[in-house]
Design an enzyme around this catalytic site. Sequence first.
Site, PDB file in Angstrom:
ATOM      1  N   LYS A 186     -18.888  51.513   3.849  1.00  0.00           N
ATOM      2  CA  LYS A 186     -19.887  50.496   3.520  1.00  0.00           C
ATOM      3  C   LYS A 186     -20.897  51.052   2.516  1.00  0.00           C
ATOM      4  CE  LYS A 186     -22.577  46.988   3.414  1.00  0.00           C
ATOM      5  NZ  LYS A 186     -22.193  45.790   2.621  1.00  0.00           N
ATOM      6  N   ASP A 226     -33.600  36.608  18.428  1.00  0.00           N
ATOM      7  CA  ASP A 226     -34.467  37.150  17.381  1.00  0.00           C
ATOM      8  C   ASP A 226     -35.880  37.303  17.967  1.00  0.00           C
ATOM      9  OD1 ASP A 226     -34.015  37.212  14.035  1.00  0.00           O
ATOM     10  OD2 ASP A 226     -36.073  37.381  14.801  1.00  0.00           O
ATOM     11  N   ARG A 263     -37.049  39.669  -2.456  1.00  0.00           N
ATOM     12  CA  ARG A 263     -37.218  40.988  -1.840  1.00  0.00           C
ATOM     13  C   ARG A 263     -36.849  42.088  -2.839  1.00  0.00           C
ATOM     14  NH1 ARG A 263     -33.449  41.065   3.200  1.00  0.00           N
ATOM     15  NH2 ARG A 263     -32.036  40.217   1.639  1.00  0.00           N
ATOM     16  N   CYS A 300     -29.926  45.834  -0.226  1.00  0.00           N
ATOM     17  CA  CYS A 300     -28.652  46.517   0.042  1.00  0.00           C
ATOM     18  C   CYS A 300     -28.323  47.536  -1.035  1.00  0.00           C
ATOM     19  CB  CYS A 300     -27.540  45.477   0.173  1.00  0.00           C
ATOM     20  SG  CYS A 300     -27.831  44.402   1.570  1.00  0.00           S
ATOM     21  N   VAL A 311     -20.765  40.490   2.271  1.00  0.00           N
ATOM     22  CA  VAL A 311     -20.918  39.111   1.785  1.00  0.00           C
ATOM     23  C   VAL A 311     -21.952  39.050   0.672  1.00  0.00           C
ATOM     24  CG1 VAL A 311     -20.186  37.994   3.914  1.00  0.00           C
ATOM     25  CG2 VAL A 311     -22.588  38.621   3.620  1.00  0.00           C
TER      26      VAL A 311
END
Length: 430
Positions: free
Chosen positions: A203, A32, A321, A257, A152
């Site tokens: 997706k 990261d 968020r 998302c 998930v």
Amino acid sequence: MIQSICVLGLGYVGLPTAAMFATHGKQVLGVDIDQEVLATLRAGKVHLKEPGLESLVKSALASGRLTVEPSPVCAEAYVIAVPTPLGASLEPDMSYVEAAAESLAPYLRPGNLVILESTSPIGTTNRLASILELSGLSVGRDILLAYSPERVLPGRVLAELVQNDRVIGGHSPEAAMACAELYRTFVTGEILTTDSATAEFVKLMENTYRDVNIALANEFCRIADAHRIDAHRAIRLANCHPRVDILKPGPGVGGHCVAVDPWFLAHAAPEDSRLIQAARAVNDSQPGYVARWVLEALADLAEPVIAILGLAYKADVADLRESPAVQVVEALRDQIADLRLHDALADKLPNGDRLDGDLAKLLDGVDAIVILTEHEEYRRLSPASPVLGGMRGRRVIDARDCIDAALWTSAGFEVRTLGVGSRPIASVPA
Ligand code: SAJ
């Protein structure tokens, strides 16, 4: 059998995935660019609130099978799980994915498998091939490339990482098979393979389906409000139809998302995604609708003292968020002088302001409670709870249909529920 894996991006998806591989026998390097993330992990902590994640990561680190660094090393497989946010004009920002792929070029060797996990526009995996070929290796002949998006639910990530069926798309059939074999390391759900463009589309379809469905629920809520019908009862009854599954109305759609992915499709096909774009417009206007509805429910109170319960983007997560609850609060701020904020799980606002976790203290002298996120603490709150004892008024405004209105009414509270027969007055400022 692949043994060494390098996971780029240690966020909501990358960190659980890296720890899952490491605790299932793989040697994993987590990469990261955020030094704070690396320092937190090296201190045996995790920077994300996800049940079970801290102990899984600690055991992966303690075993030596997970290490964390700011840059990649040579490995047999690479997983790219970096953010894919929207740009200023709602276009996909693929800069993190492209940078991650470019960072791999010096380390790639023949036989390597590169996997993109980040939710991406259709065609991204194929476009990545040309970046990876900066290594001088050929995708297909020398290295394999596949797309393996997550499915998930925050709050259930570890269980769903293992149990959910997974769709994997290969730049080549061989890549899809190799990727499927790697994820069978911990996935007990079915692994369904296809080509990468189809997997990318699948997706985006999944989250877009949810966004459109939620927009429909929110429109049903507005129609029910106007006709003084209980929208939740009507949705429950409609869902008794064997082929109807309407989701729940609420203050809007948050997170990174469901509110983002539909734009990837709209950007790819603006003329063929009018329903998708209309649903986004409905959901993006829902915080304003709910703010007006709240003000209408408070219109009779002069100088009210109001407590907002729930700021996270959804129940039982600490993530603010893109939270619709935060947007509702912003819309209320200049209309209500004394607005007190509480969240059962988050301890600070996106701007860093700390939140007071003492609910009883926060409710002292309050005229009305407004529930914007249905955390378990609020769902289970009894009208007889002593934390309510200091309230000056007895009004509960429930934007999530998460409390038993009959029970609270019988305890002397006045309950207003979004979608149950009250419509915002048009005169309230938008
Ligand atoms: N919401 C409603 N009404 C509903 C359901 C949801 O208003 O009936 C709202 C929620 O309050 C929230 C938003 O929609 O603001 C989205 O919530 P969600 O539970 O539908 O989905 P997310 O945002 O938690 O999506 C996550 C994503 N995964 C991660 O963030 C790691 C997504 O990629 C997954 O596909 C999704 O969970 C999933 O359901 O699998």
